[in-house]
Motif scaffolding. Structure first.
Motif, PDB file in Angstrom:
ATOM      1  N   THR A   1       4.124  10.413   0.273  1.00  0.00           N
ATOM      2  CA  THR A   1       3.357  11.488   0.691  1.00  0.00           C
ATOM      3  C   THR A   1       4.197  12.522   0.905  1.00  0.00           C
ATOM      4  O   THR A   1       5.320  12.592   1.315  1.00  0.00           O
ATOM      5  CB  THR A   1       2.596  11.176   2.093  1.00  0.00           C
ATOM      6  OG1 THR A   1       1.894  10.075   2.019  1.00  0.00           O
ATOM      7  CG2 THR A   1       1.616  12.265   2.237  1.00  0.00           C
TER       8      THR A   1
ATOM      9  N   LYS B   1       0.745  -1.157  -0.077  1.00  0.00           N
ATOM     10  CA  LYS B   1       0.068   0.011  -0.064  1.00  0.00           C
ATOM     11  C   LYS B   1       0.816   1.278   0.119  1.00  0.00           C
ATOM     12  O   LYS B   1       0.116   2.249   0.156  1.00  0.00           O
ATOM     13  CB  LYS B   1      -0.848  -0.061   1.387  1.00  0.00           C
ATOM     14  CG  LYS B   1      -1.920  -0.991   1.075  1.00  0.00           C
ATOM     15  CD  LYS B   1      -2.720  -0.799   2.342  1.00  0.00           C
ATOM     16  CE  LYS B   1      -3.098  -1.903   3.389  1.00  0.00           C
ATOM     17  NZ  LYS B   1      -3.440  -1.789   4.503  1.00  0.00           N
TER      18      LYS B   1
ATOM     19  N   LYS C   1       2.819   4.445  -0.587  1.00  0.00           N
ATOM     20  CA  LYS C   1       2.882   5.469  -1.619  1.00  0.00           C
ATOM     21  C   LYS C   1       3.429   6.625  -0.832  1.00  0.00           C
ATOM     22  O   LYS C   1       3.148   6.789   0.323  1.00  0.00           O
ATOM     23  CB  LYS C   1       1.457   6.103  -1.715  1.00  0.00           C
ATOM     24  CG  LYS C   1       0.673   5.236  -2.767  1.00  0.00           C
ATOM     25  CD  LYS C   1      -0.811   5.897  -2.966  1.00  0.00           C
ATOM     26  CE  LYS C   1      -1.757   4.624  -3.598  1.00  0.00           C
ATOM     27  NZ  LYS C   1      -3.241   5.038  -3.632  1.00  0.00           N
TER      28      LYS C   1
END
Ligand code: MG
Length: 305
Positions: A177, A173, A175
């Motif tokens: 940021t 999951k 990612k």
């Protein structure tokens, strides 16, 4: 503060302790030490705050907590502003604050700290946000996802290691940021996987520190951003967990210290505070220097350097 602890109230989280019998151990230790004790049991989140506040009005010498960091955090929320010291009897799957302060995880050994002569107290900082206090830290993103995905049962079986089992799921999951930080008035925009605001340096299961400069009594919180997940990050986690050595490779990590920190992220991420999941996406955090006194092991005499 009294020089000898004679009268304590113990807040017990009955969900802690991996099914071990704890009352006979506490009873024997208190009896031997001549300490008067009462106990109350928590049933749900918030109980330890309420029970601590109630017990603190009853003329006790100290509040003891049997549980993990979540229960200790609640007791701290009930104690800040009072003069009453805290005794930690580690019983959780994560005992980050106990580890930080060198408090033994063995219940009998932890109990002996209470009875061994004049108590040794350490004044520690806590963090504050939204009118609540935290003891270990807050994390946003990757690290919060790990805690979210660790279930109660696996926490009981494997302790802190359970936090790392869902790592594969969490990695899928991942990612990047952008974290918008303001630390003591200075703004930073940094891309990363997770942001950790830490009051303590250890990982909860070993005295090995995340960073040797993190100090629970220096009046500063530490802000760490992990910038990338690549082989080096896994090596870092692996070395820390399995070999129990402090990893040398910190090039993937950015680190600041500060008294007042504002943080938001470019997209909504999981947030955890002392192991509890939160909904907040914008955090305003302050350090409360020397907020609480905790019973710690007596300092060993060090050889002259
Ligand atoms: Mg500090």
């Amino acid at each position: 503060m009294k020089n000898i602890i004679k009268n304590i109230h113990i807040i017990i989280n009955p969900g802690s302790g991996k099914g071990r019998s704890i009352l006979p151990v506490i009873n024997a230790a208190m009896k031997e030490a001549g300490i008067k004790w009462e106990a109350s049991i928590t049933h749900k989140a918030g109980d330890a705050v309420r029970l601590t506040k109630a017990a603190a009005k009853n003329g006790i010498d100290a509040i003891a907590v049997y549980g993990g960091d979540g229960t200790v955090m609640e007791a701290v929320n009930g104690l800040v502003g009072s003069e009453i010291p805290l005794i930690i009897l580690p019983g959780g799957s994560a005992n980050v604050m106990a580890t930080e302060l060198g408090i033994p995880w063995d219940l009998k050994e932890a109990c002996t700290l209470i009875s061994q002569g004049p108590p040794e107290m350490k004044t520690i900082d806590v963090g504050r946000f939204n009118n609540r206090y935290f003891i270990a830290g807050i994390s946003i993103g990757f690290v919060a996802d790990l805690i979210k995905d660790a279930d109660r049962e696996s926490k009981n079986m494997f302790g802190i290691l359970a936090y790392f089992f869902p790592i594969t799921a969490a990695i899928q999951k991942l990612k990047l940021t952008i974290y918008h930080l303001k630390i003591d008035g200075i703004e930073y925009d940094v891309q990363g996987l997770t942001c950790i605001i830490s009051n303590v340096g250890n990982l909860g299961f070993t005295k090995i520190s995340l960073d040797k400069h993190i100090d629970v009594s220096d009046g500063l919180l530490d802000v760490v951003i992990v910038r990338k997940a690549n082989l080096s990050l896994f090596k870092l986690i692996f070395i820390t967990l399995i070999k129990r050595e402090r990893p040398e490779n910190f090039e993937l990590v950015k680190h600041w210290q500060g008294k007042e920190i504002t943080i938001s992220s470019s997209r909504k991420q999981a947030v955890q505070c002392d192991g509890e999941l939160l909904e907040n996406s914008h955090l305003h955090i302050k350090v409360v220097p020397g907020a609480i006194r905790v019973l710690v092991p007596k300092k060993e005499k060090k050889a002259v350097e």
